[in-house]
Write a protein that holds these residues in place. Structure first.
Motif, PDB file in Angstrom:
ATOM      1  N   GLU A 192       0.982  -1.291   0.247  1.00  0.00           N
ATOM      2  CA  GLU A 192      -0.106   0.300  -0.765  1.00  0.00           C
ATOM      3  C   GLU A 192       0.737   1.270  -0.637  1.00  0.00           C
ATOM      4  N   GLY A 193       0.382   2.864  -0.572  1.00  0.00           N
ATOM      5  CA  GLY A 193       1.434   3.406  -0.442  1.00  0.00           C
ATOM      6  C   GLY A 193       0.221   4.673  -1.288  1.00  0.00           C
ATOM      7  N   THR A 194       0.670   6.274  -1.416  1.00  0.00           N
ATOM      8  CA  THR A 194       0.003   6.590  -2.862  1.00  0.00           C
ATOM      9  C   THR A 194       1.050   7.216  -3.437  1.00  0.00           C
ATOM     10  N   ASP A 195       0.529   6.799  -4.889  1.00  0.00           N
ATOM     11  CA  ASP A 195       1.116   6.949  -6.212  1.00  0.00           C
ATOM     12  C   ASP A 195       1.630   8.260  -6.490  1.00  0.00           C
ATOM     13  N   GLY A 196       2.284   8.773  -7.758  1.00  0.00           N
ATOM     14  CA  GLY A 196       2.481  10.390  -7.603  1.00  0.00           C
ATOM     15  C   GLY A 196       2.327  10.735  -8.227  1.00  0.00           C
ATOM     16  N   ARG A 197       0.889  10.452  -8.265  1.00  0.00           N
ATOM     17  CA  ARG A 197      -0.502  11.404  -8.500  1.00  0.00           C
ATOM     18  C   ARG A 197      -1.152  12.161  -6.973  1.00  0.00           C
ATOM     19  N   GLY A 198      -0.830  11.090  -6.076  1.00  0.00           N
ATOM     20  CA  GLY A 198      -1.627  11.806  -5.235  1.00  0.00           C
ATOM     21  C   GLY A 198      -2.242   9.987  -4.315  1.00  0.00           C
ATOM     22  N   LYS A 199      -2.805   9.788  -5.624  1.00  0.00           N
ATOM     23  CA  LYS A 199      -3.487   8.468  -4.855  1.00  0.00           C
ATOM     24  C   LYS A 199      -3.110   7.445  -4.111  1.00  0.00           C
ATOM     25  N   ARG A 200      -4.214   6.872  -3.640  1.00  0.00           N
ATOM     26  CA  ARG A 200      -3.677   5.986  -2.511  1.00  0.00           C
ATOM     27  C   ARG A 200      -3.673   4.761  -3.422  1.00  0.00           C
ATOM     28  N   TYR A 201      -3.010   3.256  -3.323  1.00  0.00           N
ATOM     29  CA  TYR A 201      -3.416   2.315  -4.116  1.00  0.00           C
ATOM     30  C   TYR A 201      -3.209   0.830  -2.853  1.00  0.00           C
ATOM     31  N   HIS A 202      -3.625  -0.187  -3.113  1.00  0.00           N
ATOM     32  CA  HIS A 202      -3.231  -1.137  -2.615  1.00  0.00           C
ATOM     33  C   HIS A 202      -3.378  -2.476  -3.880  1.00  0.00           C
ATOM     34  N   SER A 203      -1.975  -2.800  -4.189  1.00  0.00           N
ATOM     35  CA  SER A 203      -1.950  -3.760  -4.279  1.00  0.00           C
ATOM     36  C   SER A 203      -1.073  -4.975  -3.979  1.00  0.00           C
ATOM     37  N   GLU A 204      -1.126  -6.313  -5.246  1.00  0.00           N
ATOM     38  CA  GLU A 204      -0.588  -7.639  -4.509  1.00  0.00           C
ATOM     39  C   GLU A 204       0.630  -8.229  -5.593  1.00  0.00           C
ATOM     40  N   VAL A 205       1.590  -8.372  -5.494  1.00  0.00           N
ATOM     41  CA  VAL A 205       2.909  -8.506  -6.407  1.00  0.00           C
ATOM     42  C   VAL A 205       3.142  -9.690  -5.668  1.00  0.00           C
ATOM     43  N   ALA A 206       3.153 -11.001  -6.955  1.00  0.00           N
ATOM     44  CA  ALA A 206       3.542 -12.157  -6.491  1.00  0.00           C
ATOM     45  C   ALA A 206       4.939 -12.298  -6.769  1.00  0.00           C
ATOM     46  N   ILE A 207       5.937 -12.505  -6.411  1.00  0.00           N
ATOM     47  CA  ILE A 207       6.719 -13.030  -5.972  1.00  0.00           C
ATOM     48  C   ILE A 207       7.093 -14.985  -6.129  1.00  0.00           C
ATOM     49  N   PHE A 208       7.903 -15.274  -7.369  1.00  0.00           N
ATOM     50  CA  PHE A 208       7.861 -16.756  -7.812  1.00  0.00           C
ATOM     51  C   PHE A 208       8.967 -17.522  -8.109  1.00  0.00           C
ATOM     52  N   ARG A 209       9.274 -18.481  -8.434  1.00  0.00           N
ATOM     53  CA  ARG A 209      10.556 -19.095  -8.986  1.00  0.00           C
ATOM     54  C   ARG A 209      10.881 -20.286 -10.271  1.00  0.00           C
ATOM     55  N   TYR A 210      10.685 -19.132 -11.097  1.00  0.00           N
ATOM     56  CA  TYR A 210      10.870 -19.817 -12.549  1.00  0.00           C
ATOM     57  C   TYR A 210      12.264 -20.322 -12.998  1.00  0.00           C
TER      58      TYR A 210
ATOM     59  N   TRP B 167       2.489  -0.184  -7.916  1.00  0.00           N
ATOM     60  CA  TRP B 167       0.954   1.223  -7.442  1.00  0.00           C
ATOM     61  C   TRP B 167       0.085   0.962  -8.480  1.00  0.00           C
ATOM     62  N   GLY B 168      -0.149   0.083  -9.782  1.00  0.00           N
ATOM     63  CA  GLY B 168      -1.319   0.142 -10.373  1.00  0.00           C
ATOM     64  C   GLY B 168      -2.938  -0.713  -9.431  1.00  0.00           C
ATOM     65  N   GLY B 169      -2.588  -1.321  -8.743  1.00  0.00           N
ATOM     66  CA  GLY B 169      -3.803  -1.508  -7.350  1.00  0.00           C
ATOM     67  C   GLY B 169      -3.841  -2.855  -8.358  1.00  0.00           C
ATOM     68  N   PHE B 170      -3.068  -3.390  -8.750  1.00  0.00           N
ATOM     69  CA  PHE B 170      -3.690  -4.830  -9.540  1.00  0.00           C
ATOM     70  C   PHE B 170      -3.586  -6.167  -8.382  1.00  0.00           C
ATOM     71  N   GLU B 171      -4.627  -6.938  -8.369  1.00  0.00           N
ATOM     72  CA  GLU B 171      -4.377  -7.933  -8.019  1.00  0.00           C
ATOM     73  C   GLU B 171      -3.877  -9.520  -8.762  1.00  0.00           C
ATOM     74  N   VAL B 172      -3.840  -9.934  -7.769  1.00  0.00           N
ATOM     75  CA  VAL B 172      -3.040 -11.303  -8.975  1.00  0.00           C
ATOM     76  C   VAL B 172      -4.168 -12.495  -8.112  1.00  0.00           C
ATOM     77  N   PHE B 173      -4.827 -13.146  -9.315  1.00  0.00           N
ATOM     78  CA  PHE B 173      -5.434 -14.152  -9.402  1.00  0.00           C
ATOM     79  C   PHE B 173      -5.868 -15.204  -8.039  1.00  0.00           C
ATOM     80  N   ASN B 174      -6.671 -15.431  -7.839  1.00  0.00           N
ATOM     81  CA  ASN B 174      -7.043 -16.448  -6.887  1.00  0.00           C
ATOM     82  C   ASN B 174      -8.457 -16.368  -6.641  1.00  0.00           C
ATOM     83  N   ARG B 175      -8.489 -18.199  -7.072  1.00  0.00           N
ATOM     84  CA  ARG B 175      -9.858 -18.837  -7.850  1.00  0.00           C
ATOM     85  C   ARG B 175     -10.940 -18.791  -6.096  1.00  0.00           C
ATOM     86  N   GLU B 176      -9.801 -19.405  -5.084  1.00  0.00           N
ATOM     87  CA  GLU B 176     -11.501 -18.877  -3.889  1.00  0.00           C
ATOM     88  C   GLU B 176     -11.969 -17.702  -3.958  1.00  0.00           C
TER      89      GLU B 176
END
Length: 179
Positions: free
Chosen positions: A118-136, A148-157
């Protein structure tokens, strides 16, 4: 100065034996690595946070090539940059509010660690995002490096629960409307 053939053979035997032992040791390490999930073993919390630090540094340096190379899919990263805006990169480091393991959502997916930021982007807008880190292939990669884009990671449940909730709201609405 030349050695006789018997002497040359005596000197090669230890080299051949040493090479064979090295090959056997490397094969055993590779088998153990694979058995323990080596290249797809989910990153630890410490590994995921350290990798996320690289993502933040690349974004704040406005090094889009480096940022998108840290992402698992370069093209997706570029689309997210266009969506969220390169001018909206936060000046402040995001806060990691949660870190948790996410298993495979389908048989061909790779498990990973989700960092909720979470944080505030460069335009002053609050964001809440999910970043997945995986090993490939033994390398760490990310989903949603544009944190900062407010994107979520797919979660089936979670998605199935959202669909159930939406169905319930629609039924209630129809009931109120007398349908």
């Amino acid at each position: 100065m030349s050695l006789d053939p018997a002497a040359a053979t005596r000197h090669r035997i230890p080299l051949i034996v040493g090479a064979a032992v090295l090959v056997a040791v490397l094969a055993a390490v590779a088998l153990r690595w694979d058995a323990e999930g080596g290249s797809t073993k989910p990153p630890t919390d410490v590994e995921a946070r350290a990798y996320f630090d690289w993502i933040v540094a690349a974004a704040q340096a406005r090094d889009w090539d480096r940022l998108c190379n840290l992402n698992g899919a370069n093209f997706n990263c570029r689309v997210q940059l266009d969506t969220a805006g390169r001018d909206a990169v936060p000046t402040e480091r995001p806060t990691i509010v949660d870190s948790h393991f996410q298993g495979k959502q389908s048989p061909d997916e790779i498990p990973g660690r989700i960092l909720v930021v979470e944080g505030t982007d460069g335009r002053g807008k609050r964001y809440h995002s999910e970043v997945a880190i995986f090993r490939y292939d033994g390398q760490l990669k990310a989903i949603n490096a544009v944190y900062w884009g407010g994107f979520e990671v797919f979660n089936r449940e979670r998605n199935e629960q959202r669909l159930r909730d939406a169905d319930e709201r629609n039924k209630e609405l129809q009931k109120k409307q007398g349908k």
